[in-house]
Design a protein around this motif. Structure first.
Motif: not given
Ligand code: OAK
Length: 830
Positions: A9-11, A15-19
């Motif tokens: 989940v953390i991963e 991954k999804c929060s890379v600006p």
């Protein structure tokens, strides 16, 4: 706290929060996504306003990222933070400022252009956030910009008024007020935090409970109002840091009393709800003036209680000992409006955290510092003891206890001097008694500061003189105000900013304003001077267009633009200015055509709001407009004089006016204007000033030199004697002034009786602001201005030297001084 999540989940989160990268294309995508989803519109119905909203939301997405990163790193590092408590934040518009601070103006500008819009039109859609009256509120906004830019861990706390400062319209020459419902169409610059809610209690009573040899107090009953947080991100310039202003909004605790509703008491059920919401409905529209309304006191406590609760909660997360509170927390009181915070913190520490009184008081006094912004007696806050007792029964006990212990210490210092004790007391012994908020603020703070050298000296010699005797001089400091060059030059005057950047070969001056000094080398460069003048001229053309739009008068951009824009107040002497205008008008009228050829054409521009209850200030507006309507249509003076009153002066109007001024007036009676900050904005924008020896004018004079400023009038140390003379002797009136008064009285500017109360301030009112004493030297100084303006080359040189020498007046300098000598905080860069 991450341990509750599985590693996958953390991963995935990471991954999804890379600006997203920010460029023109990603902006356009984001713009269209916001049009389609946030606004539920499409290519068929995007107008300029939706384009503004979509752009604002695209920028806001980036701000939130930065805001999150900033909060995260500040929490991780756990350095000392400063909390700036201000009942006013006069932010103005946000879009242009955010684009420039984030460095996105060019790419987003290209982006909207390709989508069929003009950036200027989009920017023009935004309504001002006008949650303030004047100088004090705008200073808070400049300081937030600097705190963010310098990467300090800082928070602002304020009130989310539903209505900001009223909108001013001019009807038949008079000011009319209209509500400023700025939240009418969604506000993209705030993040509602429905999860951050604080209960704030009013009224009720106090139980005294004895436990063994200890007593404690329990405050119970009364009503509870909820404070809901709205966060306003403030981006720094050229850094990733983005700090927060948390504004509190009131709402009722219980949604709705259906019991009462069903019992047929419908209106009562709704009333309770409305009363709670009303608390933060409106900003009190008084500048430098106290009006003792109970609702205002409630606003103050509501905001202070919610903010302190938040600050204490954040401190408690770090699980430190209470002794460390002042090492982690600095709280700055923007004038006395938040002074109840001192009492509230003492209450939390003693009643809720069960610290003993002295230990708690030690923490409190090491936490707070207090800025005074005025010496005017009518602005000094004091609240009737019965009013505080009703609303805050535990706080009034604490105030009396604090005062008792304080006066016991004073008594040891000056045994038997009852007058001294009475003068220092937090309580004024009148009927009813009053709580003097400035005294409370001084006693509860480790530092007190004024906002310009003269002002800081005066508070030590006058209003706080006895406190200096008791505490010694070191508790009192000066912190001369400053302004942010990002908004007040780079944003408001893009052409000048560009010319400066090109000349200096860098943009570093926007973060170190002293680098402007190097512009001095270019005064001898003819081509540079030509371009400098061209910038001023185009700013004057822009203002002339604005004037045509709002008041339908044509003004000549080649005339000398003479500006006085600020709150209308007797001490600021707009009255003297308009009397001077009448003198000028009559002088021109008496001239032969030959003589007229030698006159420098002038456009005299006024702007500013009067408090709705301030009768004399409102008459000044009426007089200005009456003079304008006579002068502007008098063809015999050949356009040598025009008088303009620009309605609804606010931050975004200031951004148009300030860059266009040739000369601006800062002409308060000496000793009355604590600092002034628009004086700094005008000079930074290469406008000369005509000023009295008051506030920051004095320090500006020191920096830019005698040749580049027009100073006149009596000095602060002469004021008492002059007033005494008016009171007890027959002081002959200045002859020019006398002639002008007679002219008004003869009906030259409309019915004379209208202006009688205004003229009476000079006669029966004993000319408290000393207009007659300064009038002669004012007219002389105006003559020097005219002569200097005729020498074009020298004038441009003066103008360049003005900008070049304003390095000291950046709010960055001011904030560094506060950070180092009062708050003890260090930058934490994202
Ligand atoms: C407003 C309400 C109460 C007390 C003072 C004010 C206020 O606005 N004072 C102004 O503060 C500015 C910022 O320090 C100064 O530049 C102005 O001179 C002062 O009038």
């Amino acid at each position: 706290e991450l341990s509750k999540w599985r590693p996958e989940v953390i991963e995935l989160w990471e991954k999804c929060s890379v600006p997203e990268t920010i460029n023109k294309e990603t902006f356009q995508k984001s713009f269209i996504r916001h049009v389609n989803t946030t606004l539920a519109r499409s290519i068929y119905n995007v107008d300029n306003f939706s384009a503004y909203q979509a752009t604002a939301h695209a920028v806001r997405d980036r701000l939130i990222q930065r805001w999150n990163e900033t909060q995260q790193i500040h929490t991780e590092r756990d350095q000392k933070r400063v909390y700036y408590l201000s009942l006013e934040f006069l932010l103005g518009r946000s879009l242009d400022n955010a684009l420039l601070n984030l460095g996105l103006k060019d790419s987003f500008g290209e982006g909207v252009k390709e989508l069929g819009f003009k950036m200027e039109d989009i920017l023009d859609q935004e309504v001002d956030a006008a949650l303030g009256n004047g100088g004090l509120g705008r200073l808070a906004a400049c300081y937030m910009d600097s705190l963010a830019t310098l990467c300090y861990p800082a928070w602002g706390y304020g009130v989310r008024y539903t209505y900001g400062i009223f909108q001013q319209k001019i009807v038949d020459g008079y000011q009319d007020e209209f509500p400023d419902y700025w939240l009418n169409f969604d506000n993209p610059w705030e993040l509602p935090r429905v999860d951050i809610v604080v209960d704030v209690q009013f009224g009720g009573h106090v139980n005294k409970i004895t436990e063994g040899d200890k007593v404690r107090h329990e405050w119970i009953g009364g009503e509870t109002v909820q404070a809901v947080a709205y966060d306003v991100p403030i981006p720094g310039y050229g850094v990733k840091n983005c700090i927060n202003i948390r504004l509190w909004n009131s709402k009722p605790r219980r949604k709705f009393d259906f019991g009462k509703f069903n019992a047929g008491e419908y209106d009562q059920a709704v009333q309770e709800q409305m009363k709670a919401e009303f608390l933060t409905a409106v900003l009190y529209p008084n500048d430098n003036h106290m009006v003792g309304k109970e609702l205002r006191l409630k606003q103050q406590y509501f905001w202070v209680a919610a903010s302190l609760h938040d600050i204490v909660r954040r401190f408690k997360k770090s699980q430190r000992d209470w002794n460390e509170f002042p090492d982690q927390v600095a709280i700055q009181l923007n004038d006395t409006h938040p002074a109840l915070a001192i009492v509230e913190l003492q209450r939390i520490l003693v009643d809720e955290e069960r610290l003993d009184w002295d230990a708690a008081w030690d923490i409190v006094t090491h936490t707070f510092a207090f800025t005074n912004h005025t010496v005017l007696p009518e602005a000094m806050e004091k609240w009737p003891v019965p009013m505080i007792s009703q609303l805050l029964p535990r706080h009034i006990q604490i105030i009396f206890d604090l005062n008792l212990f304080f006066l016991q210490r004073v008594e040891k210092f000056a045994p038997g001097d009852r007058d001294f004790l009475a003068r220092l007391s937090i309580i004024e012994e009148s009927t009813p008694q009053y709580v003097r908020m400035a005294h409370l603020a001084i006693v509860g703070s480790h530092r007190v500061n004024g906002v310009a050298k003269l002002h800081s000296k005066l508070i030590k010699e006058t209003i706080f003189k006895d406190f200096v005797k008791y505490y010694g001089p070191d508790k009192f400091e000066n912190k001369t105000n400053g302004i942010t060059p990002r908004r007040w030059l780079h944003q408001a005057n893009p052409k000048l900013s560009e010319l400066i950047t090109e000349t200096l070969g860098h943009k570093d001056w926007l973060k170190d304003l002293t680098l402007l000094k190097k512009l001095e080398e270019s005064v001898h460069d003819k081509e540079f001077r030509r371009r400098w003048m061209a910038v001023k001229h185009s700013n004057k053309v822009r203002l002339a267009e604005y004037i045509r739009d709002v008041v339908d008068v044509d003004v000549n951009p080649n005339a000398l633009f003479d500006v006085q824009v600020k709150r209308i107040h007797e001490y600021k002497r707009q009255f003297m200015n308009i009397l001077g205008v009448i003198h000028r008008y009559n002088t021109i009228k008496s001239m032969s055509p030959e003589q007229m050829r030698d006159v420098v054409p002038r456009v005299v521009i006024f702007g500013g709001k009067a408090a709705p209850g301030y009768y004399i200030a409102k008459l000044v507006i009426k007089l200005i407009n009456s003079v304008a309507s006579v002068v502007n249509k008098d063809s015999t003076i050949q356009d040598l004089l025009k008088v303009i009153f620009i309605p609804d002066y606010n931050v975004s109007v200031a951004e148009i006016i300030i860059p266009a001024s040739d000369i601006s007036q800062h002409i308060s009676t000496a000793g009355t204007e604590a600092s002034g900050t628009s004086n700094m904005k005008f000079v930074l924008n290469c406008g000369l000033i005509l000023g009295t020896v008051d506030g920051a004018n004095i320090e500006i004079h020191e920096e830019i030199g005698d040749d580049n400023i027009f100073m006149f009038g009596h000095l602060a140390e002469q004021v008492d004697d002059l007033r005494y003379a008016h009171r007890y002797r027959d002081v002959p009136m200045d002859p020019h002034l006398d002639a002008v008064i007679k002219d008004i009285e003869s009906g030259s500017f409309g019915e004379a009786r209208i202006f009688a109360p205004l003229i009476n301030t000079l006669t029966f009112g004993k000319d408290y602001y000393l207009i007659s004493d300064d009038f002669g030297s004012y007219l002389d100084a105006q003559k020097l201005v005219d002569e200097a303006y005729k020498k074009e080359k020298d004038w441009v040189k003066k103008s360049i030297l003005c900008t070049a020498n304003m390095g000291q007046f950046s709010s960055d300098r001011a904030i560094k001084e506060y950070a180092e000598s009062i708050w003890g905080i260090i930058p934490v860069k994202v």
